[in-house]
Design a protein around this motif. Structure first.
Motif, PDB file in Angstrom:
ATOM      1  N   ALA A   4       0.680  -1.091   0.206  1.00  0.00           N
ATOM      2  CA  ALA A   4      -0.140  -0.298  -0.049  1.00  0.00           C
ATOM      3  C   ALA A   4       1.021   0.674  -0.213  1.00  0.00           C
ATOM      4  O   ALA A   4       0.672   2.669  -0.866  1.00  0.00           O
ATOM      5  CB  ALA A   4      -0.078   0.274   1.114  1.00  0.00           C
ATOM      6  N   LYS A   5       2.155   1.172   0.379  1.00  0.00           N
ATOM      7  CA  LYS A   5       2.454   2.331   0.922  1.00  0.00           C
ATOM      8  C   LYS A   5       3.273   2.823  -0.989  1.00  0.00           C
ATOM      9  O   LYS A   5       3.519   3.917  -0.849  1.00  0.00           O
ATOM     10  CB  LYS A   5       4.178   1.858   1.508  1.00  0.00           C
ATOM     11  CG  LYS A   5       4.766   2.616   2.163  1.00  0.00           C
ATOM     12  CD  LYS A   5       6.254   2.785   2.811  1.00  0.00           C
ATOM     13  CE  LYS A   5       5.144   2.565   3.819  1.00  0.00           C
ATOM     14  NZ  LYS A   5       7.406   2.432   5.056  1.00  0.00           N
ATOM     15  N   HIS A   6       3.428   1.499  -1.328  1.00  0.00           N
ATOM     16  CA  HIS A   6       4.381   2.130  -2.543  1.00  0.00           C
ATOM     17  C   HIS A   6       3.150   2.211  -4.149  1.00  0.00           C
ATOM     18  O   HIS A   6       3.349   2.817  -4.897  1.00  0.00           O
ATOM     19  CB  HIS A   6       5.357   0.580  -3.130  1.00  0.00           C
ATOM     20  CG  HIS A   6       6.096   1.060  -2.915  1.00  0.00           C
ATOM     21  ND1 HIS A   6       7.397   2.430  -1.895  1.00  0.00           N
ATOM     22  CD2 HIS A   6       6.827   0.145  -1.297  1.00  0.00           C
ATOM     23  CE1 HIS A   6       8.131   1.569  -1.147  1.00  0.00           C
ATOM     24  NE2 HIS A   6       7.480   0.537  -0.918  1.00  0.00           N
ATOM     25  N   THR A   7       1.620   1.902  -3.561  1.00  0.00           N
ATOM     26  CA  THR A   7       0.847   1.861  -4.691  1.00  0.00           C
ATOM     27  C   THR A   7      -0.150   3.146  -3.608  1.00  0.00           C
ATOM     28  O   THR A   7      -1.274   3.046  -4.587  1.00  0.00           O
ATOM     29  CB  THR A   7       0.594   0.112  -5.076  1.00  0.00           C
ATOM     30  OG1 THR A   7      -0.677   0.158  -3.728  1.00  0.00           O
ATOM     31  CG2 THR A   7       0.884  -0.216  -5.631  1.00  0.00           C
ATOM     32  N   VAL A   8       0.249   4.107  -3.111  1.00  0.00           N
ATOM     33  CA  VAL A   8      -1.178   4.806  -2.605  1.00  0.00           C
ATOM     34  C   VAL A   8      -1.483   5.709  -3.640  1.00  0.00           C
ATOM     35  O   VAL A   8      -2.448   5.972  -4.077  1.00  0.00           O
ATOM     36  CB  VAL A   8      -1.187   5.105  -1.388  1.00  0.00           C
ATOM     37  CG1 VAL A   8       0.549   5.844  -1.639  1.00  0.00           C
ATOM     38  CG2 VAL A   8      -1.631   6.290  -1.307  1.00  0.00           C
ATOM     39  N   ASN A   9      -0.730   6.314  -3.971  1.00  0.00           N
ATOM     40  CA  ASN A   9      -0.564   7.331  -5.797  1.00  0.00           C
ATOM     41  C   ASN A   9      -0.379   6.803  -6.928  1.00  0.00           C
ATOM     42  O   ASN A   9       0.109   7.587  -7.810  1.00  0.00           O
ATOM     43  CB  ASN A   9       0.925   8.450  -4.910  1.00  0.00           C
ATOM     44  CG  ASN A   9      -0.451   9.104  -3.993  1.00  0.00           C
ATOM     45  OD1 ASN A   9      -0.800   9.383  -2.924  1.00  0.00           O
ATOM     46  ND2 ASN A   9       1.462   9.020  -2.978  1.00  0.00           N
ATOM     47  N   ALA A  10      -0.468   5.564  -7.450  1.00  0.00           N
ATOM     48  CA  ALA A  10      -0.237   4.831  -8.577  1.00  0.00           C
ATOM     49  C   ALA A  10      -0.994   5.153  -8.938  1.00  0.00           C
ATOM     50  O   ALA A  10      -0.667   5.535 -10.846  1.00  0.00           O
ATOM     51  CB  ALA A  10      -0.221   3.262  -8.227  1.00  0.00           C
ATOM     52  N   LEU A  11      -2.476   5.870  -8.865  1.00  0.00           N
ATOM     53  CA  LEU A  11      -3.288   6.181  -9.650  1.00  0.00           C
ATOM     54  C   LEU A  11      -3.404   8.060  -9.255  1.00  0.00           C
ATOM     55  O   LEU A  11      -3.458   8.170  -8.481  1.00  0.00           O
ATOM     56  CB  LEU A  11      -4.486   5.311  -9.773  1.00  0.00           C
ATOM     57  CG  LEU A  11      -4.284   3.567  -9.870  1.00  0.00           C
ATOM     58  CD1 LEU A  11      -5.811   2.910 -10.033  1.00  0.00           C
ATOM     59  CD2 LEU A  11      -4.067   4.110 -11.418  1.00  0.00           C
ATOM     60  N   PRO A  12      -3.709   8.223 -10.495  1.00  0.00           N
ATOM     61  CA  PRO A  12      -4.532  10.142 -10.190  1.00  0.00           C
ATOM     62  C   PRO A  12      -5.292  10.529  -9.130  1.00  0.00           C
ATOM     63  O   PRO A  12      -4.947  11.717  -8.195  1.00  0.00           O
ATOM     64  CB  PRO A  12      -5.012  10.666 -11.504  1.00  0.00           C
ATOM     65  CG  PRO A  12      -5.284   9.913 -13.122  1.00  0.00           C
ATOM     66  CD  PRO A  12      -5.147   8.070 -11.794  1.00  0.00           C
ATOM     67  N   LYS A  13      -6.223   9.843  -7.934  1.00  0.00           N
ATOM     68  CA  LYS A  13      -6.887   9.801  -7.615  1.00  0.00           C
ATOM     69  C   LYS A  13      -5.729   9.476  -6.126  1.00  0.00           C
ATOM     70  O   LYS A  13      -5.565   7.154  -6.523  1.00  0.00           O
ATOM     71  CB  LYS A  13      -8.293   9.100  -7.432  1.00  0.00           C
ATOM     72  CG  LYS A  13      -9.557   9.305  -6.395  1.00  0.00           C
ATOM     73  CD  LYS A  13     -10.939   9.159  -7.167  1.00  0.00           C
ATOM     74  CE  LYS A  13     -11.472   9.439  -5.535  1.00  0.00           C
ATOM     75  NZ  LYS A  13     -13.416   9.277  -5.691  1.00  0.00           N
ATOM     76  N   PRO A  14      -5.719   9.784  -5.476  1.00  0.00           N
ATOM     77  CA  PRO A  14      -5.216   9.079  -4.171  1.00  0.00           C
ATOM     78  C   PRO A  14      -5.998   8.198  -3.438  1.00  0.00           C
ATOM     79  O   PRO A  14      -7.073   8.231  -3.218  1.00  0.00           O
ATOM     80  CB  PRO A  14      -5.176   9.877  -3.201  1.00  0.00           C
ATOM     81  CG  PRO A  14      -5.672  11.687  -3.512  1.00  0.00           C
ATOM     82  CD  PRO A  14      -6.480  10.872  -4.753  1.00  0.00           C
ATOM     83  N   TYR A  15      -5.226   7.189  -3.039  1.00  0.00           N
ATOM     84  CA  TYR A  15      -5.570   5.421  -2.783  1.00  0.00           C
ATOM     85  C   TYR A  15      -6.158   4.525  -3.200  1.00  0.00           C
ATOM     86  O   TYR A  15      -6.327   3.439  -2.700  1.00  0.00           O
ATOM     87  CB  TYR A  15      -7.335   5.957  -1.057  1.00  0.00           C
ATOM     88  CG  TYR A  15      -6.190   6.432  -0.002  1.00  0.00           C
ATOM     89  CD1 TYR A  15      -5.008   6.448   0.664  1.00  0.00           C
ATOM     90  CD2 TYR A  15      -6.808   8.098  -0.233  1.00  0.00           C
ATOM     91  CE1 TYR A  15      -5.084   6.969   1.771  1.00  0.00           C
ATOM     92  CE2 TYR A  15      -6.239   8.573   1.204  1.00  0.00           C
ATOM     93  CZ  TYR A  15      -5.174   8.449   1.953  1.00  0.00           C
ATOM     94  OH  TYR A  15      -4.842   9.026   2.723  1.00  0.00           O
ATOM     95  N   SER A  16      -6.840   5.298  -4.518  1.00  0.00           N
ATOM     96  CA  SER A  16      -7.261   3.897  -5.755  1.00  0.00           C
ATOM     97  C   SER A  16      -6.625   3.243  -5.832  1.00  0.00           C
ATOM     98  O   SER A  16      -6.478   2.063  -5.917  1.00  0.00           O
ATOM     99  CB  SER A  16      -7.862   5.055  -6.604  1.00  0.00           C
ATOM    100  OG  SER A  16      -6.760   5.902  -7.231  1.00  0.00           O
ATOM    101  N   GLY A  17      -5.693   3.395  -6.003  1.00  0.00           N
ATOM    102  CA  GLY A  17      -3.896   2.354  -6.748  1.00  0.00           C
ATOM    103  C   GLY A  17      -3.951   1.319  -5.586  1.00  0.00           C
ATOM    104  O   GLY A  17      -3.488   0.087  -5.524  1.00  0.00           O
ATOM    105  N   ALA A  18      -3.658   1.865  -3.794  1.00  0.00           N
ATOM    106  CA  ALA A  18      -4.151   0.940  -2.596  1.00  0.00           C
ATOM    107  C   ALA A  18      -4.781  -0.118  -3.071  1.00  0.00           C
ATOM    108  O   ALA A  18      -4.785  -1.391  -3.095  1.00  0.00           O
ATOM    109  CB  ALA A  18      -3.819   1.208  -1.610  1.00  0.00           C
ATOM    110  N   TYR A  19      -6.485   0.737  -3.577  1.00  0.00           N
ATOM    111  CA  TYR A  19      -7.471  -0.343  -3.520  1.00  0.00           C
ATOM    112  C   TYR A  19      -7.581  -1.445  -4.355  1.00  0.00           C
ATOM    113  O   TYR A  19      -8.249  -2.626  -4.008  1.00  0.00           O
ATOM    114  CB  TYR A  19      -8.576   0.354  -2.993  1.00  0.00           C
ATOM    115  CG  TYR A  19      -9.279   1.037  -2.039  1.00  0.00           C
ATOM    116  CD1 TYR A  19      -8.990   0.434  -0.812  1.00  0.00           C
ATOM    117  CD2 TYR A  19      -8.965   2.656  -1.862  1.00  0.00           C
ATOM    118  CE1 TYR A  19      -9.638   0.938   0.614  1.00  0.00           C
ATOM    119  CE2 TYR A  19      -9.118   2.568  -0.485  1.00  0.00           C
ATOM    120  CZ  TYR A  19      -9.840   2.284   0.877  1.00  0.00           C
ATOM    121  OH  TYR A  19      -9.966   2.930   2.115  1.00  0.00           O
TER     122      TYR A  19
END
Length: 276
Positions: A4-19
């Protein structure tokens, strides 16, 4: 947490990458479970065989398979269910509210996930020896120790809002959860016979899972409405303090009854126990 630490900002919307990553992990887990081939075990393959005349006689009637109400009426089951409920609920509230409290005082998402990682180590590393401690000192004393350790972790949060307070506090809370939950689960095994374990453990898990659900659904509201210091210093501390008093009373009763807190009651002793 590290993913989650490395994917939290993987997508434009915050936290969407972690989910999204979490969803992929769950899908992979389900796919892996479908590949596992479990052996088809018939009921008669795991029936208990006893050479004791009393066991053989009792096994031929309906006495062995007691109703769930008779099992729940035992003090051992009530204390075990109480211990599992308190251990999980107290831990879940603090674990899920910690990232909110850390973010509220200015700590980063990476620091919050690191604190959760320390917490997970505290939760599961003691499992290598907690069962041995139950054999040495008895499940009640281990469970009582777990409650006291969790209480110490909650009080440690009152020292401040620095990273070390959150990290060390979550480690201690995790260790306390391990002692409390393992001790409760060990005590549960003394409240039922072999043929009663399915319904007993099912009810026990339902009680524990209800505690987890209540804790996770209420933690954010409690932290936002009352604040972190009130949550840990008053609500959780009082909750665990009352639980400690209840366990102390039960442990004293068990000491007077068995004269040895480490004694494991046999299946026949279950019938002799005075209902709660």
């Amino acid at each position: 947490p590290e993913i989650a630490k490395h994917t939290v900002n993987a997508l434009p919307k915050p936290y969407s990458g972690a989910y999204l990553t979490t969803l992929c992990e769950c899908t992979l887990l389900l796919f892996t479970m479908t590949m596992i081939q479990f052996q088809d075990i018939k009921k008669e393959d795991y029936l208990v065989v006893s050479t004791s005349p009393s066991q053989v006689v009792s096994g031929s009637n309906k006495k062995n398979n007691r109703s769930i109400f008779a099992i729940v009426g035992q003090r051992k089951f009530l204390i075990a269910a109480f211990g599992g409920f308190v251990s999980w609920s107290a831990m879940a509230v603090q674990m899920s509210a910690t990232p909110l409290a850390m973010k509220g005082v200015g700590h980063s998402f990476a620091q919050a996930t690191t604190a959760v990682e320390y917490h997970l180590l505290g939760m599961f590393l003691p499992s290598f020896f907690t069962g041995t401690l139950c054999n040495w000192f008895g499940s009640r004393l281990v469970m009582l120790t777990g409650f006291l350790v969790q209480l110490a972790g909650a009080l440690l949060f009152q020292r401040g809002f620095q990273i070390r307070h959150f990290n060390l506090g979550l480690i201690i809370v995790g260790i306390g959860w391990n002692f409390g939950y393992v001790g409760a689960s060990a005590l549960l095994t003394q409240s039922h016979r072999e043929e009663e374990k399915l319904k007993t453990h099912s009810l026990y898990e339902a009680i524990v899972m209800s505690g987890i659900s209540i804790a996770f659904f209420s933690s954010a509201f409690i932290e936002q409405y009352f604040g972190w210091m009130v949550l840990t210093g008053r609500i959780i501390s009082t909750y665990l303090g009352v639980a400690v008093l209840i366990l102390i009373v039960d442990t004293v009763i068990a000491l007077f009854k068995h004269e040895n807190i480490r004694k494991q009651s046999s299946i026949d002793d279950v019938d002799a126990e005075i209902p709660a």
